[in-house]
Design an enzyme around this catalytic site. Structure first.
Site, PDB file in Angstrom:
ATOM      1  N   GLU A  76      -5.956  -5.954 -17.322  1.00  8.33           N
ATOM      2  CA  GLU A  76      -5.035  -6.722 -17.212  1.00  8.33           C
ATOM      3  C   GLU A  76      -6.175  -7.789 -16.463  1.00  8.33           C
ATOM      4  O   GLU A  76      -5.289  -9.150 -16.590  1.00  8.33           O
ATOM      5  CB  GLU A  76      -3.800  -6.921 -16.116  1.00  8.33           C
ATOM      6  N   LYS A 131      -6.830 -10.910 -17.643  1.00  2.00           N
ATOM      7  CA  LYS A 131      -6.724 -12.753 -16.913  1.00  2.00           C
ATOM      8  C   LYS A 131      -8.434 -12.987 -17.047  1.00  2.00           C
ATOM      9  O   LYS A 131      -8.417 -14.404 -17.392  1.00  2.00           O
ATOM     10  CB  LYS A 131      -6.397 -12.768 -16.079  1.00  2.00           C
ATOM     11  N   ASN A 176      20.483 -23.535  -6.787  1.00  2.00           N
ATOM     12  CA  ASN A 176      19.281 -23.333  -7.417  1.00  2.00           C
ATOM     13  C   ASN A 176      19.642 -21.967  -7.246  1.00  2.00           C
ATOM     14  O   ASN A 176      20.112 -21.129  -5.765  1.00  2.00           O
ATOM     15  CB  ASN A 176      17.962 -23.437  -6.910  1.00  2.00           C
ATOM     16  N   GLY A 177      19.116 -20.884  -7.511  1.00  2.00           N
ATOM     17  CA  GLY A 177      19.212 -19.606  -6.953  1.00  2.00           C
ATOM     18  C   GLY A 177      20.112 -18.203  -7.605  1.00  2.00           C
ATOM     19  O   GLY A 177      20.733 -18.289  -8.682  1.00  2.00           O
ATOM     20  N   CYS A 226      15.348 -23.436 -11.390  1.00  2.00           N
ATOM     21  CA  CYS A 226      16.083 -24.540 -11.843  1.00  2.00           C
ATOM     22  C   CYS A 226      15.956 -26.003 -10.671  1.00  2.00           C
ATOM     23  O   CYS A 226      14.522 -25.684  -9.824  1.00  2.00           O
ATOM     24  CB  CYS A 226      17.290 -24.859 -11.604  1.00  2.00           C
ATOM     25  N   GLU A 246      -8.989 -15.180 -20.359  1.00  2.00           N
ATOM     26  CA  GLU A 246      -8.729 -15.622 -21.335  1.00  2.00           C
ATOM     27  C   GLU A 246      -8.516 -16.973 -20.395  1.00  2.00           C
ATOM     28  O   GLU A 246      -9.400 -18.431 -21.289  1.00  2.00           O
ATOM     29  CB  GLU A 246      -7.720 -15.636 -21.292  1.00  2.00           C
ATOM     30  N   LYS A 249       1.474 -21.008 -25.412  1.00  2.00           N
ATOM     31  CA  LYS A 249       2.049 -20.246 -24.374  1.00  2.00           C
ATOM     32  C   LYS A 249       3.184 -18.664 -24.965  1.00  2.00           C
ATOM     33  O   LYS A 249       2.899 -17.514 -24.495  1.00  2.00           O
ATOM     34  CB  LYS A 249       2.765 -20.836 -23.702  1.00  2.00           C
ATOM     35  N   HIS A 297     -18.670   7.504 -20.663  1.00  2.00           N
ATOM     36  CA  HIS A 297     -18.162   7.932 -22.731  1.00  2.00           C
ATOM     37  C   HIS A 297     -18.643   6.606 -23.207  1.00  2.00           C
ATOM     38  O   HIS A 297     -18.421   6.394 -24.238  1.00  2.00           O
ATOM     39  CB  HIS A 297     -17.552   8.171 -22.463  1.00  2.00           C
ATOM     40  N   TRP A 325      17.070 -23.692 -15.383  1.00  2.00           N
ATOM     41  CA  TRP A 325      16.904 -22.419 -16.029  1.00  2.00           C
ATOM     42  C   TRP A 325      17.611 -21.177 -16.073  1.00  2.00           C
ATOM     43  O   TRP A 325      18.467 -20.764 -14.338  1.00  2.00           O
ATOM     44  CB  TRP A 325      15.943 -22.041 -15.602  1.00  2.00           C
ATOM     45  N   ARG A 384      10.311 -27.276 -14.442  1.00  2.00           N
ATOM     46  CA  ARG A 384      10.969 -25.528 -13.534  1.00  2.00           C
ATOM     47  C   ARG A 384      11.796 -25.120 -14.994  1.00  2.00           C
ATOM     48  O   ARG A 384      12.651 -23.981 -13.702  1.00  2.00           O
ATOM     49  CB  ARG A 384      11.434 -26.567 -11.997  1.00  2.00           C
TER      50      ARG A 384
HETATM   51  C1  F6R Z   1      -1.992 -13.200 -21.081  1.00  2.00           C
HETATM   52  C2  F6R Z   1      -0.285 -13.514 -22.337  1.00  2.00           C
HETATM   53  C3  F6R Z   1      -0.425 -13.023 -22.964  1.00  2.00           C
HETATM   54  C4  F6R Z   1       1.342 -12.810 -23.074  1.00  2.00           C
HETATM   55  C5  F6R Z   1       1.288 -12.147 -24.342  1.00  2.00           C
HETATM   56  C6  F6R Z   1       2.532 -12.039 -24.898  1.00  2.00           C
HETATM   57  O1  F6R Z   1      -2.559 -13.891 -19.639  1.00  2.00           O
HETATM   58  O2  F6R Z   1      -0.285 -14.414 -21.250  1.00  2.00           O
HETATM   59  O3  F6R Z   1      -1.270 -11.774 -23.648  1.00  2.00           O
HETATM   60  O4  F6R Z   1       1.337 -11.656 -22.342  1.00  2.00           O
HETATM   61  O5  F6R Z   1       0.889 -13.159 -25.579  1.00  2.00           O
HETATM   62  O6  F6R Z   1       4.248 -12.857 -24.884  1.00  2.00           O
HETATM   63  P1  F6R Z   1       5.320 -12.896 -24.371  1.00  2.00           P
HETATM   64  O7  F6R Z   1       5.272 -11.373 -22.939  1.00  2.00           O
HETATM   65  O8  F6R Z   1       6.244 -13.333 -23.841  1.00  2.00           O
HETATM   66  O9  F6R Z   1       6.464 -11.594 -25.453  1.00  2.00           O
END
Ligand code: F6R
Length: 644
Positions: free
Chosen positions: A517, A521, A101-102, A2, A524, A639, A540, A77, A27
């Site tokens: 993962e 990263k 906050n916290g 927050c 993307e 996002k 394989h 938040w 935030r």
């Molecule tokens: C990768 C990424 C996406 C999300 C995916 C699921 O860095 O951010 O692959 O992980 O879209 O999103 P959530 O976790 O919000 O359901």
């Protein structure tokens, strides 16, 4: 998580507070509010709050203006209590208003005590507990002062800082607080423990020759007005008025002095706290984020009779009854993207620690393949945003077929959290960067705790082993810090390999989801081709790709499968492949096989995924940054994917 701002000076405080909150909105943004000490009103402090964005708070203040030259503000938040006006800050109790906050870990116990003593609560927040405690302590001290003294002006107002100090001595957890009291117009009391808070000294930049002082959780909130700040240390309590800091006491209650700092950042850089991108900031927030995920959830397990003796401890994990969860014969984990990788790690953890079979499904596949779900099965949906359309639909489909739905989410009161029967929140704080980082490591942290709790409940895990794992989790923030400390070395590796067009990531066991993962990263945010594989699969197929132009990132951490991984390294090497190994500190063999080595602290193999993810995030980040891509908002991505 927050954001906090406080102002005391000679200018109208409302616009300063609202503008400060706007700068903190990144935030957290589910609700906001201000408390302004308006000399024309009774009670003196007027609280204005609303659910939603700061713009809505601004509109409310425009419709019902509040004058006054001191006040506090907050953008929230949610952690305890859903986002709504009643749960927004400031929280008032009697003549005290608090922004916070916290997370207060012992809020439930304190709340019960306060209710017993006649206090009435208006919200579900842990913050209201703080307000009541301060008000109660202040009033009882006032009651102790002789009425005559007060009338004669000898006693005057009570000692607000002392009341805050006494209140926080009863609190466990993390907090940054800013407090105002009707009897103390023009004064703000600021206190911090494990959550940042600073004081801004006004009149800086030579723009304004005004006496004014600010309190903020983040310099971004006040940079327009001052560039001279004093950072509070853990345990500090400060009383400020327009002339500056009146009193500053350290954790032991001794008068303390803290140095001034001049901020050179631009306001935008300040929102990122000086980091070039939100992604990097969020990578560096992981020690704090993991600590918040663990907060209040790390009991010590006792004895060997799990069923009888751990029941109280299980309640610590968000009140979920693990006695019934452990009765499920099968768990299905559903998620997308990075959260799906966390689910894959969750399968290894739950199966090995609790001996309950786990199926992991991509939510988008599960919902359309006529899944076999029996009444009473447990389905665990994992989602940072809590808004991913496929994950939500898959969870609901499973519930329709009779499953019990549990969710691991970051965003409180999100759609998936609301749809689930039970929720475990990771408390990672807002994740702004499209590429998920701290959401992943906090999901892994939660899944590890989940598996340990289940393991105790099924009896598959000895108390001693469970405690050792939880101790390892407790130390994880420090271990992550150590990995963040090798950023410069990772940047050198990134520079060496920035031109590579294809990458392979290999991992075995719990390192396999980490390899997936790491590859995700990189692709993307840097738009290069990267694939993650289980090391044992290399022969394989993927081995055909290896030549001197393909860097192979190998998770070669000590533990089960280590020696097999060394053989994989030999195979890559003998085909001219270039190896970047992530290995355990103290490993003296790996240097002979790998071209580059990133060492991470030794931890229990079950905890390695959390730690090993961090260098891969940094590697992806620095490659993307060197390529000059739009790191925080990579092309074609959003996002949260709220459509199919
Ligand atoms: C990768 C990424 C996406 C999300 C995916 C699921 O860095 O951010 O692959 O992980 O879209 O999103 P959530 O976790 O919000 O359901």
């Amino acid at each position: 998580m927050c954001g906090i701002i406080g102002y005391t000076g000679s200018r109208p405080s409302a616009p300063i507070l609202v503008e400060g909150l706007r700068r903190l909105e990144y935030r957290g943004y589910d609700s906001a509010g201000v408390a302004i000490l308006d000399p024309g009103r009774t009670p003196l402090t007027v609280v204005t709050r609303c659910e939603g964005k700061i713009a809505m708070l601004a509109a409310k203040l425009e419709a019902e203006p509040v004058t006054g030259t001191s006040g506090i503000g907050h953008t929230r938040w949610a952690t305890h209590g859903r986002p709504c006006e009643a749960n927004a800050h400031p929280q008032r109790a009697g003549r005290v208003c608090v922004v916070h906050n916290g997370i207060i870990e012992n809020h439930a116990k304190q709340r019960a005590g306060l209710i017993e003593r006649g206090r009435v609560f208006m919200s579900e927040t842990d913050t209201e507990v703080v307000a009541h405690l301060i008000d109660e302590i202040y009033d009882s001290a006032a009651g102790d002062r002789a009425a005559g003294d007060r009338a004669a002006g000898n006693g005057g107002a009570g000692d607000l800082a002392a009341a805050v100090r006494e209140a926080i001595s009863r609190l466990d957890g993390a907090y940054a607080l800013c407090v105002v009291h009707d009897e103390h117009p023009g004064q703000l009391v600021a206190a911090r423990h494990a959550s940042p808070l600073l004081i801004g000294l006004g009149g800086a930049q030579g723009q304004l020759d005004l006496e004014e002082t600010f309190v903020a959780s983040d310099v971004a909130a006040i940079l327009e007005h001052t560039r001279t700040v004093v950072d509070l240390d853990d345990g500090d309590i400060a009383v400020v008025d327009p002339s500056g800091i009146l009193q500053l006491l350290d954790a032991e209650g001794r008068p303390a002095k803290r140095g001034r700092r001049r901020i050179e950042w631009s306001p935008l850089a300040a929102e990122k706290q000086g980091f070039k991108h939100f992604m990097l900031k969020e990578i560096f927030e992981q020690p704090r984020a993991v600590r918040d995920t663990l907060s209040g959830r790390l009991p010590q397990f006792r004895g060997s009779d799990a069923q009888a003796q751990d029941s109280l401890d299980f309640a610590d994990l968000s009140g979920i009854d693990f006695a019934t969860l452990a009765d499920h014969h099968k768990i299905t984990m559903l998620a997308c993207g990075t959260s799906w990788h966390a689910a894959l790690a969750g399968k290894y953890l739950v199966e090995q620690l609790a001996r309950i079979p786990v199926e992991v499904d991509l939510a988008s596949e599960f919902r359309y393949r006529e899944p076999i779900v029996r009444a009473g099965d447990l389905v665990l949906a994992i989602s940072q945003s809590g808004e991913t359309a496929d994950t939500k639909a898959a969870l609901q489909e499973a519930q329709r077929l009779g499953a019990v739905g549990l969710a691991i989410c970051n965003v409180v009161d999100s759609s998936i959290a609301r749809a689930a029967d039970h929720v475990l929140y990771t408390h990672a704080g807002p994740e702004i960067s499209v590429a998920s980082t701290k959401a992943f490591t906090t999901q892994l942290t939660m899944l590890t705790m989940f598996a340990v709790h289940l393991g105790r409940r099924t009896g598959a895990l000895e108390a001693e082993r469970a405690n050792a794992l939880l101790d390892g989790l407790r130390e994880m923030p420090v271990a992550i810090d150590a990995v963040l400390g090798v950023q410069a070395a990772i940047k050198i590796i990134a520079r060496r390999w920035v031109a590579a067009r294809d990458w392979l990531y290999l991992g075995r066991g719990l390192s396999f989801p980490v390899a997936l993962e790491g590859a995700l990263k990189l692709k993307e945010i840097s738009y290069v081709h990267a694939e993650g594989y289980a090391s044992g699969e290399m022969k394989h197929g993927p081995i055909a790709l290896i030549d001197e132009n393909v860097p192979v990132v190998v998770l070669a951490l000590e533990g089960p499968g280590y020696h097999k991984t060394l053989s994989n390294l030999e195979e890559v090497r003998s085909r001219g492949g270039k190896i970047i190994a992530v290995a355990s500190s103290g490993d003296d063999q790996i240097g002979d096989l790998a071209d580059d080595v990133i060492l991470v602290p030794r931890v229990d193999p079950f905890l390695q995924p959390i730690l090993a993810s961090v260098p891969l995030q940094l590697l992806a980040y620095h490659i993307a940054d060197l390529k000059g891509t739009d790191v925080d908002q990579p092309r074609n991505l959003a996002k949260s994917v709220t459509v199919e």
